[in-house]
Design an enzyme around this catalytic site. Structure first.
Site, short mmCIF file in Angstrom:
data_model
loop_
_atom_site.label_atom_id
_atom_site.label_comp_id
_atom_site.label_asym_id
_atom_site.label_seq_id
_atom_site.Cartn_x
_atom_site.Cartn_y
_atom_site.Cartn_z
N LYS A 81 -1.88 -7.62 -8.37
CA LYS A 81 -2.76 -7.65 -7.19
C LYS A 81 -2.29 -6.55 -6.25
O LYS A 81 -1.32 -6.69 -5.50
CB LYS A 81 -2.70 -9.00 -6.46
CG LYS A 81 -3.75 -9.08 -5.34
CD LYS A 81 -3.16 -9.69 -4.11
CE LYS A 81 -3.22 -9.02 -2.81
NZ LYS A 81 -3.90 -7.87 -2.41
N TRP A 141 0.81 -1.22 0.00
CA TRP A 141 0.00 0.00 0.00
C TRP A 141 0.84 1.27 0.00
O TRP A 141 0.31 2.35 -0.19
CB TRP A 141 -0.96 0.01 1.20
CG TRP A 141 -0.44 -0.58 2.47
CD1 TRP A 141 -0.74 -1.82 2.97
CD2 TRP A 141 0.48 0.01 3.41
NE1 TRP A 141 -0.08 -2.05 4.15
CE2 TRP A 141 0.68 -0.93 4.45
CE3 TRP A 141 1.14 1.22 3.50
CZ2 TRP A 141 1.51 -0.69 5.54
CZ3 TRP A 141 1.98 1.46 4.58
CH2 TRP A 141 2.17 0.51 5.58
N ASN A 142 2.14 1.17 0.23
CA ASN A 142 2.88 2.42 0.44
C ASN A 142 3.13 3.23 -0.83
O ASN A 142 3.17 4.45 -0.79
CB ASN A 142 4.19 2.17 1.20
CG ASN A 142 5.15 1.27 0.46
OD1 ASN A 142 4.74 0.54 -0.42
ND2 ASN A 142 6.41 1.32 0.82
N CYS A 191 10.10 1.78 1.88
CA CYS A 191 10.97 0.67 2.29
C CYS A 191 12.42 1.14 2.42
O CYS A 191 13.17 0.60 3.22
CB CYS A 191 10.87 -0.48 1.30
SG CYS A 191 10.99 0.03 -0.41
N GLU A 226 10.99 -7.81 -2.83
CA GLU A 226 11.53 -6.56 -2.30
C GLU A 226 10.86 -6.35 -0.95
O GLU A 226 9.66 -6.06 -0.90
CB GLU A 226 11.24 -5.41 -3.28
CG GLU A 226 12.27 -4.31 -3.20
CD GLU A 226 11.82 -3.18 -2.31
OE1 GLU A 226 12.09 -3.26 -1.09
OE2 GLU A 226 11.22 -2.24 -2.83
N LEU A 227 11.63 -6.54 0.12
CA LEU A 227 11.00 -6.65 1.44
C LEU A 227 11.36 -5.48 2.35
O LEU A 227 11.71 -4.40 1.88
CB LEU A 227 11.38 -7.99 2.05
CG LEU A 227 11.12 -9.20 1.13
CD1 LEU A 227 11.65 -10.48 1.73
CD2 LEU A 227 9.64 -9.31 0.80
N SER A 274 6.11 -6.83 3.28
CA SER A 274 6.83 -7.15 4.52
C SER A 274 7.65 -8.44 4.35
O SER A 274 7.32 -9.30 3.52
CB SER A 274 5.84 -7.34 5.66
OG SER A 274 5.00 -8.44 5.39
N GLU A 330 11.57 -2.66 11.71
CA GLU A 330 11.06 -1.69 10.74
C GLU A 330 9.90 -0.91 11.37
O GLU A 330 8.90 -1.49 11.77
CB GLU A 330 10.58 -2.41 9.48
CG GLU A 330 10.28 -1.47 8.34
CD GLU A 330 9.94 -2.18 7.03
OE1 GLU A 330 9.24 -3.21 7.08
OE2 GLU A 330 10.38 -1.69 5.97
#
Ligand code: NDP
Length: 513
Positions: free
Chosen positions: A177, A153-154, A283, A249-250, A228, A381
């Site tokens: 998605k 969502w960011n 992130c 990409e976490l 996440s 985080e």
């Protein structure tokens, strides 16, 4: 009766499993309600995508590039609509959308349209093996087929549709998605791409809550996931069942190091901007700062003044506020917990520190000092508008602490001594390190961006950022050859001994002392 944001946060008494309610988190108001896709619909979407992919691939780089360039223009022509849509479902400032979403997307459509033919060009290679004399070798790329992109969502545009662009340029169909918190931006791009002439089924948006992503993973040929670390592990585990390749990409806990000889004004401005921009929900935002002792007090004073002056509230037009709301309101609980934990263990809040009482979800831009690695704000985080600043004795301590993290996404170093800056960069355990800059690498679509350790697997951007959406094929062509190779059946002692002699001759020379 309209559903409130509090009901949504609590799992929602209103809002069945079959519908998704999209809220403006800055005002708490319901924006719209959308039907959620069922697993059967996902299977149908993938089948449609598979059928459409063949003709899309046959269009070639030029034909696909034409549509991607039209999409770039469409974004510019519809920029107000794009800005309004992203702001409405995220509570971000208009500037945050303009720079990191609209700007990024425009750049990406042009970049991949131009670079795809180069990055995916067939390569002719020569082998050093004497057994392959006379053979032609080449490596070529075929699209994977259908790529599934699961976004957070960011950055509902950049981190969802943005990753679809190289996949499309490579000749794949794509199903995005988006997070169920922010599906409207992706749906708007679906409309835009359709207007630009993308064939039916080549780009589709799957609206649904998290677990529907698992069905998508089961059906597609490649998964690009941003989000996440915890969910990233679930994605990889699920993809393992079908041996579907993934790129992840976490999370990150990016450090910023300030050495005593740094341009402190620049370091302070960067630290404040890159911790508070997008309300800290990036992130690669600055999540922790290490400052050499001689300049610590001055640095703290500079960042505190700057953070104190930031205006926060419901974003209006350009220039209205610097910091918006949380995009996903439950994030406020994590940020509050990290600040409370730090204060309980002895940290000092020099400005901010509290959740705002408002319809939306806001946390004051906050600076924490006197922090250390016993505190969550330095090790986990936070993903919010906080800036914890820690004093270190010297550069060695800064490096040790910066590397003391399960994450390794990005890092930055500030010093006037470039040689020293580069030397520090080479010792930091992160996928990207910037010296006298922070996050600037993200605009360089030519270079890979990805995390070490639990921050990810694979990269976006650069040649590998598009080659991951392709299957590699090696072709070997033999024109002239003997009827039989020396090593083939039947085995005969003299030929085998001759072969061993040959191998010794080839590889036995040279000084290896
Ligand atoms: P998630 O990682 O859970 O969400 C990312 C995406 O994965 C969303 O589209 C989500 O859908 C989807 N998803 C959720 N569960 C599954 C599942 N089981 N299988 C497949 N897809 C799934 O992020 P959260 O929203 O839970 O945020 C948690 C934390 O992650 C934040 O507090 C923040 O620290 C970090 N984060 C990091 C981001 C980054 O860019 N690195 C981005 C966002 C968050 P849906 O949203 O519909 O549930």
């Amino acid at each position: 009766m309209a559903t409130t944001i509090t009901e949504k946060q609590n799992g929602g008494s209103a809002g069945s499993a079959e519908e998704i309610e999209v809220f403006n988190p800055a005002t708490g108001k319901l924006v719209t309600t959308l039907p959620a896709c069922s697993p059967e619909q996902v299977v149908e979407m993938v089948a449609r995508a598979r059928r459409a992919q063949v003709a899309w691939h046959e269009l070639g780089f030029e034909g696909r590039g034409k549509i991607l360039r039209r999409a770039q223009k469409w974004l510019l022509d519809n920029s107000d609509r794009v800005l309004d849509t992203v702001v409405s479902e995220t509570g971000k400032t208009r500037e945050d959308v303009a720079v990191a979403e609209l700007g990024y997307m425009c750049a990406a459509f042009g970049f991949w349209a131009k670079k795809a033919p180069k990055y995916l060009a067939e390569e002719k290679l020569r082998s050093s093996s004497p057994f392959l004399i006379g053979r032609k070798l080449m490596v070529r790329y075929e699209p994977v087929g259908v790529a599934g992109i699961i976004g957070p969502w960011n950055y509902p545009l950049s981190n969802s549709v943005g990753d679809a662009i190289p996949a499309l340029a490579a000749g794949n169909s794509v199903i995005v998605k988006p997070s169920s918190v922010t599906p409207l931006s992706s749906l708007l791009m679906e409309e835009g791409l359709r207007e630009c002439g993308i064939p039916d089924g080549v780009f589709q948006v799957l609206v649904g809550r998290g677990p529907i992503g698992l069905t998508l993973i089961d059906e597609v040929d490649f998964v690009m996931f941003t989000g996440s670390t915890e969910t990233g592990k679930t994605v990889m585990e699920r993809a393992a069942k079908t041996l579907t390749p993934v790129s992840l990409e976490l999370g990150g806990k990016d450090p910023l190091i300030v050495l005593a000889d740094a341009n402190l004004e620049r370091a302070a401005n960067s630290a404040v901007y890159w911790s508070m921009q997008n309300a800290g929900q990036t992130c690669i935002s600055v999540e922790r700062v290490y400052v050499e002792e001689p300049v610590y007090d001055q640095f703290v004073s500079l960042v505190t003044d700057r953070v104190r002056s930031l205006r926060q509230g419901v974003p209006g037009g350009f220039g209205s506020v610097e910091v918006g709301s949380f995009i996903n309101p439950p994030q406020a609980d994590i940020v509050e917990a990290h600040v409370e934990d730090a204060v309980k263990k002895g940290a000092r809040v020099t400005t901010g520190g509290k959740r705002l009482e408002a319809d939306g979800a806001f946390f004051q831009p906050t600076v924490l000092t006197g922090v250390d690695h016993s505190m969550e704000c330095m090790t986990e985080e936070t993903f919010g508008p906080t800036l914890p600043v820690m004093k270190v004795a010297d550069v060695e301590e800064a490096i040790t602490l910066a590397n003391d993290s399960p994450y390794g996404l990005q890092a930055s170093v500030y010093t006037r001594d470039l040689e020293k800056g580069e030397a520090v960069a080479r010792r930091l355990h992160a996928g990207t390190v910037t010296v006298n800059d922070t996050v600037a690498n993200y605009s360089a679509l030519e270079v890979p961006m990805g995390g070490w350790k639990t921050s990810g697997v694979g990269v976006r951007h650069g040649a590998d950022g598009i080659r991951k959406y392709a299957k590699r094929q090696t072709i070997l062509l033999t024109r002239f050859a003997l009827n039989k190779e020396l090593y083939q059946f039947p085995y005969a002692a003299f030929r085998s001994e001759l072969l061993v002699k040959f191998v010794k001759l080839l590889y036995g020379r040279g000084d290896r002392s």
